[in-house]
Design an enzyme around this catalytic site. Structure first.
Site, PDB file in Angstrom:
ATOM      1  N   GLY A   1       0.826  -1.202   0.000  1.00 42.44           N
ATOM      2  CA  GLY A   1       0.000   0.000   0.000  1.00 42.44           C
ATOM      3  C   GLY A   1       0.859   1.250   0.000  1.00 42.44           C
ATOM      4  O   GLY A   1       1.799   1.364  -0.786  1.00 42.44           O
ATOM      5  N   GLU A   2       0.561   2.155   0.927  1.00 37.53           N
ATOM      6  CA  GLU A   2       1.325   3.407   0.936  1.00 37.53           C
ATOM      7  C   GLU A   2       2.728   3.237   1.517  1.00 37.53           C
ATOM      8  O   GLU A   2       3.486   4.198   1.603  1.00 37.53           O
ATOM      9  CB  GLU A   2       0.555   4.495   1.688  1.00 37.53           C
ATOM     10  CG  GLU A   2       0.189   4.111   3.090  1.00 37.53           C
ATOM     11  CD  GLU A   2      -0.589   5.215   3.812  1.00 37.53           C
ATOM     12  OE1 GLU A   2      -0.331   6.388   3.564  1.00 37.53           O
ATOM     13  OE2 GLU A   2      -1.463   4.864   4.623  1.00 37.53           O
TER      14      GLU A   2
ATOM     15  N   GLY B   1       5.185   1.270   0.234  1.00 39.52           N
ATOM     16  CA  GLY B   1       6.189   0.826  -0.727  1.00 39.52           C
ATOM     17  C   GLY B   1       5.926  -0.557  -1.294  1.00 39.52           C
ATOM     18  O   GLY B   1       4.840  -1.114  -1.125  1.00 39.52           O
TER      19      GLY B   1
ATOM     20  N   ASP C   1      -3.423  -1.848  -9.455  1.00 38.02           N
ATOM     21  CA  ASP C   1      -3.485  -2.037 -10.910  1.00 38.02           C
ATOM     22  C   ASP C   1      -2.609  -1.015 -11.631  1.00 38.02           C
ATOM     23  O   ASP C   1      -1.971  -1.333 -12.631  1.00 38.02           O
ATOM     24  CB  ASP C   1      -4.929  -1.895 -11.395  1.00 38.02           C
ATOM     25  CG  ASP C   1      -5.863  -2.724 -10.552  1.00 38.02           C
ATOM     26  OD1 ASP C   1      -5.557  -3.901 -10.316  1.00 38.02           O
ATOM     27  OD2 ASP C   1      -6.893  -2.185 -10.102  1.00 38.02           O
TER      28      ASP C   1
HETATM   29  P1  AMP Z   1      -7.125  -2.350  -6.718  1.00 35.42           P
HETATM   30  O1  AMP Z   1      -5.939  -2.004  -7.565  1.00 35.42           O
HETATM   31  O2  AMP Z   1      -6.919  -3.614  -5.985  1.00 35.42           O
HETATM   32  O3  AMP Z   1      -7.574  -1.193  -5.866  1.00 35.42           O
HETATM   33  O4  AMP Z   1      -8.309  -2.687  -7.762  1.00 35.42           O
HETATM   34  C1  AMP Z   1      -9.508  -1.986  -7.823  1.00 35.42           C
HETATM   35  C2  AMP Z   1     -10.344  -2.446  -8.992  1.00 35.42           C
HETATM   36  O5  AMP Z   1     -10.575  -3.853  -8.908  1.00 35.42           O
HETATM   37  C3  AMP Z   1     -11.699  -1.775  -8.977  1.00 35.42           C
HETATM   38  O6  AMP Z   1     -11.755  -0.798  -9.996  1.00 35.42           O
HETATM   39  C4  AMP Z   1     -12.710  -2.914  -9.164  1.00 35.42           C
HETATM   40  O7  AMP Z   1     -13.567  -2.680 -10.260  1.00 35.42           O
HETATM   41  C5  AMP Z   1     -11.863  -4.149  -9.417  1.00 35.42           C
HETATM   42  N1  AMP Z   1     -12.359  -5.326  -8.716  1.00 35.42           N
HETATM   43  C6  AMP Z   1     -12.941  -5.393  -7.492  1.00 35.42           C
HETATM   44  N2  AMP Z   1     -13.280  -6.659  -7.179  1.00 35.42           N
HETATM   45  C7  AMP Z   1     -12.910  -7.432  -8.235  1.00 35.42           C
HETATM   46  C8  AMP Z   1     -12.978  -8.842  -8.534  1.00 35.42           C
HETATM   47  N3  AMP Z   1     -13.498  -9.722  -7.668  1.00 35.42           N
HETATM   48  N4  AMP Z   1     -12.496  -9.277  -9.728  1.00 35.42           N
HETATM   49  C9  AMP Z   1     -11.954  -8.394 -10.587  1.00 35.42           C
HETATM   50  N5  AMP Z   1     -11.846  -7.073 -10.366  1.00 35.42           N
HETATM   51  C10 AMP Z   1     -12.322  -6.594  -9.210  1.00 35.42           C
END
Ligand code: AMP
Length: 315
Positions: free
Chosen positions: A211-212, A214, A242
């Protein structure tokens, strides 16, 4: 074939979605989200991206126009007529490292069977963003001879599709997880032990995002630690992981090199993209991000981690 000859150097599969998100600094409803979208947008600053995913009728045209405007290839995106797009709702309390899921509606992802366009199959770089590991495997099976495959996942799939996820891990080169996911997957408290246990499942490298605080790279016997960036205000942590992964693999695809030093720089570029992404909701910060800002923050990351060598000290 050199990288520049590939029409599609980087294929990304994952959720394309609409998110409802609440944080201490505000909220958005039906905002552009999804793991594939976040990572494609971050990667697009470094490399051309070819997306694989599925949307329903409610996915706004303006989001497709935006993705096309940053040269993301949407040939591999299926539109299911009469279907509803993947929806995720979640919130964050004051601990912004922990996302609380309120609702996950797979909708068109429930029956999705990815069919890669012929032009995608020779892509050298593949990112399996967060989605059902069965779909990640489907895509892996269709890619002919990748140079590097990277996967992400989340708690939802670790608990509901564990065996399929382990199958994905057997087949990818690099796994990217956050610290809680690494613990959940391995049952080990130590992130170092967890990373090694995941490496033992298949991937030659594992990245643990904190997370924040590193990110850690375990690559063979090499270990690298990217610092955290001191942001005063985080508007919305959604998509940080992501954007990290998109920046990471986008940079590697652009370099077309898999050396330790490239991987280390890629971890820093990933951290840079994640740090920008959290400054605003949805992809709003990415939409107004200037490449010069990326270069400047990369230098700031370097300054944060700098310290003198022992032999330079007049002791
Ligand atoms: P993150 O980088 O972990 O914060 O990912 C957030 C993104 O994951 C959000 O934009 C959601 O749309 C997507 N997300 C949440 N739950 C799921 C899931 N079970 N499968 C795939 N994508 C998801």
């Amino acid at each position: 074939m050199s990288l520049t000859q590939h029409a599609h150097p980087l294929v990304i599969v994952g959720s394309m979605g609409l998110d409802n998100v609440q944080t201490p600094l505000g909220e958005v409803v039906n905002a552009l989200g999804g793991a594939a979208n976040y990572s494609a947008v971050a990667a697009s600053f470094f490399s051309r991206v070819a997306l694989v995913g599925v949307i329903g009728d409610d996915f706004p045209q303006e989001h497709l126009d935006y993705l096309r405007s940053i040269e993301v290839d949407l040939t591999g995106v299926e539109h299911v007529k009469g279907g509803k797009t993947f929806h995720w709702s979640g919130y964050y309390d004051f601990d912004l490292n922990v996302a609380h899921t309120l609702d996950t509606q797979l909708n068109v992802f429930a029956d999705f069977q990815p069919k890669l366009p012929e032009s995608y199959k020779q892509a050298p770089y593949v990112f399996l963003a967060n989605i059902d590991p069965v779909l990640q495997l489907d895509v892996l099976n269709q890619i002919e001879a990748p140079k590097l495959t990277v996967c992400d996942t989340m708690n939802y799939w670790i608990s509901s599709k564990r065996d399929e996820l382990v199958e994905v891990l057997k087949r990818v080169d690099i796994a990217v997880l956050n610290d809680a996911e690494a613990r959940q997957l391995t049952g080990l408290m130590s992130t170092v032990k967890a990373a090694k246990a995941i490496q033992a499942l298949g991937p030659s490298a594992v990245i643990i995002k904190k997370g924040e605080h590193g990110a850690l790279l375990f690559s063979g016997d090499d270990h690298f630690s990217a610092p955290s960036f001191p942001l005063e205000d985080i508007a919305d942590p959604t998509g940080a992981g992501d954007s990290f992964a998109g920046g990471f693999i986008g940079y590697i695809a652009a370099q077309d090199d898999l050396s330790h030093n490239t991987l280390r720089r890629a971890v820093v570029y990933g951290s840079v993209m994640a740090s920008f992404n959290v400054e605003d909701f949805s992809m709003n910060r990415m939409r107004r991000l200037d490449p010069a800002e990326i270069a400047s923050r990369y230098s700031q990351f370097r300054d944060i981690a700098y310290f003198e060598a022992l032999e330079d000290l007049a002791l």
